[in-house]
Design an enzyme around this catalytic site. Structure first.
Site, PDB file in Angstrom:
ATOM      1  N   GLY A  31       0.805  -1.219   0.000  1.00  0.00           N
ATOM      2  CA  GLY A  31       0.000   0.000   0.000  1.00  0.00           C
ATOM      3  C   GLY A  31       0.835   1.265   0.000  1.00  0.00           C
ATOM      4  O   GLY A  31       2.034   1.243  -0.237  1.00  0.00           O
ATOM      5  N   HIS A  34       2.384   4.416  -5.230  1.00  0.00           N
ATOM      6  CA  HIS A  34       2.976   5.483  -6.052  1.00  0.00           C
ATOM      7  C   HIS A  34       3.120   4.970  -7.478  1.00  0.00           C
ATOM      8  O   HIS A  34       2.703   3.836  -7.774  1.00  0.00           O
ATOM      9  CB  HIS A  34       4.300   5.937  -5.452  1.00  0.00           C
ATOM     10  N   HIS A  37       4.401   1.365  -8.091  1.00  0.00           N
ATOM     11  CA  HIS A  37       3.398   0.303  -8.007  1.00  0.00           C
ATOM     12  C   HIS A  37       2.517   0.287  -9.262  1.00  0.00           C
ATOM     13  O   HIS A  37       2.196  -0.782  -9.790  1.00  0.00           O
ATOM     14  CB  HIS A  37       2.502   0.514  -6.784  1.00  0.00           C
ATOM     15  N   GLY A 148       8.896  -5.407  -8.507  1.00  0.00           N
ATOM     16  CA  GLY A 148       9.800  -4.346  -8.918  1.00  0.00           C
ATOM     17  C   GLY A 148      11.259  -4.732  -8.728  1.00  0.00           C
ATOM     18  O   GLY A 148      11.614  -5.366  -7.731  1.00  0.00           O
ATOM     19  N   GLU A 149      12.098  -4.327  -9.670  1.00  0.00           N
ATOM     20  CA  GLU A 149      13.545  -4.486  -9.493  1.00  0.00           C
ATOM     21  C   GLU A 149      14.065  -3.585  -8.372  1.00  0.00           C
ATOM     22  O   GLU A 149      15.182  -3.735  -7.918  1.00  0.00           O
ATOM     23  CB  GLU A 149      14.273  -4.169 -10.802  1.00  0.00           C
TER      24      GLU A 149
END
Ligand code: AMP
Length: 286
Positions: A31, A34, A37, A148-149
């Site tokens: 959560g 941004h 995400h 995400g990386e």
């Protein structure tokens, strides 16, 4: 968008989607969303027919002295963002819904990849991550999961647990989304004061300094590392946790970097209150 507070409802909704021959893309989050995400949501929409997300601040991955209680939250805003991004289903479980018996007795640990870097600073962190991600995959069912990386070591841990446990999940790693000045977007950036926000670009600057050293012909990891350490040392508001040069695929250390190697430079530093992470891909010239 359907918002599901219970595991059973989320699972049933995704089973209905798959029964209608729609593939599921899954984006797990904690959560306070941004653009980073949302880039995962956009990728999931490319990879699958319907996008599912979860919002759960997982207590298992926070040590007692960490920022679990203070972790930023804004569920209404998060749900508006996911809805606008075209998410079909979102799981928003309570801690009781996820862990009804209190502390879990079953734990997933991914050896070796969980050691060092984040694992050194946060010894129980990856066991908490691997356990909740495995549980979320069991709830979601067959899917394409986008990570995400930004959390590069986490991505390696997740890829490995999926392979080792033969989970019906295809993991997709997504590029880091940054502010124009290079700062990687993070929910924790909200903690930065104005001065710290300026100083926080030092993580990206350190990675660039390491990449510049490699591009200039440096092949000793220790010297590349020193370029990153020196950059962070030049920023009084930052205190370095680690700066590492690793093989991009295995995360192994590479003392002498061979020509053509695919590297990942990784840094973590505290800037004021938050501890921030960043990393950068570097391809060594042939
Ligand atoms: P979190 O809510 O911090 O657990 O992050 C949820 C997912 O978003 C993880 O897969 C993160 O790696 C990813 N993520 C966080 N920040 C970024 C970013 N700046 N760019 C791309 N992905 C991100």
């Amino acid at each position: 968008m359907e918002v599901h507070p219970t595991i059973a409802a989320f699972r049933a909704a995704l089973e209905t989607e798959r029964a209608a021959s729609r593939t599921v893309g899954f984006v797990p989050t904690m959560g306070f969303l941004h653009e980073g995400h949302l880039s995962l949501v956009a990728r999931a929409a490319v990879e699958a027919d319907v996008v599912a997300a979860s919002i759960f601040v997982n207590p298992l991955q926070f040590a007692p002295d960490e920022d679990l209680a203070a972790y930023p939250r804004d569920l209404d805003r998060d749900l508006s963002m996911l809805d606008a991004a075209g998410v079909g289903h979102v799981l928003v479980p309570s801690v009781d819904e996820m862990y009804p018996g209190g502390p879990v007795l079953t734990c997933v640990t991914v050896a070796e990849l969980s050691d060092g870097m984040e694992g050194a600073s946060r010894p129980s962190h990856f066991a908490g991550v691997a356990t909740v991600v495995t549980k979320l995959f069991a709830i979601t069912g067959p899917c394409v999961a986008c990570f995400g990386e930004k959390d590069y070591q986490q991505l390696a841990v997740v890829r490995r647990l999926v392979a080792d446990l033969s989970l019906p999940v295809r993991v997709v790693g997504c590029a880091i989304v940054r502010e124009p000045d290079g700062l990687a977007l993070s929910s924790r950036n909200v903690y930065l004061t104005d001065d710290e926000r300026v100083a926080a670009t030092v993580l990206h600057r350190a990675l660039e300094a390491g990449a510049d050293a490699v591009a200039a012909g440096e092949r000793s990891s220790a010297v590349v590392q020193e370029a990153m350490v020196a950059t962070v040392a030049g920023e009084p508001l930052a205190s370095l946790d680690y700066a590492e040069v690793r093989d991009a695929a295995t995360l192994a250390t590479v003392p002498l970097v061979p020509d053509g190697a695919e590297l990942r430079l990784l840094v973590a530093a505290r800037v004021g209150r938050p501890r921030l992470l960043d990393n950068l891909a570097v391809r060594v010239p042939d």
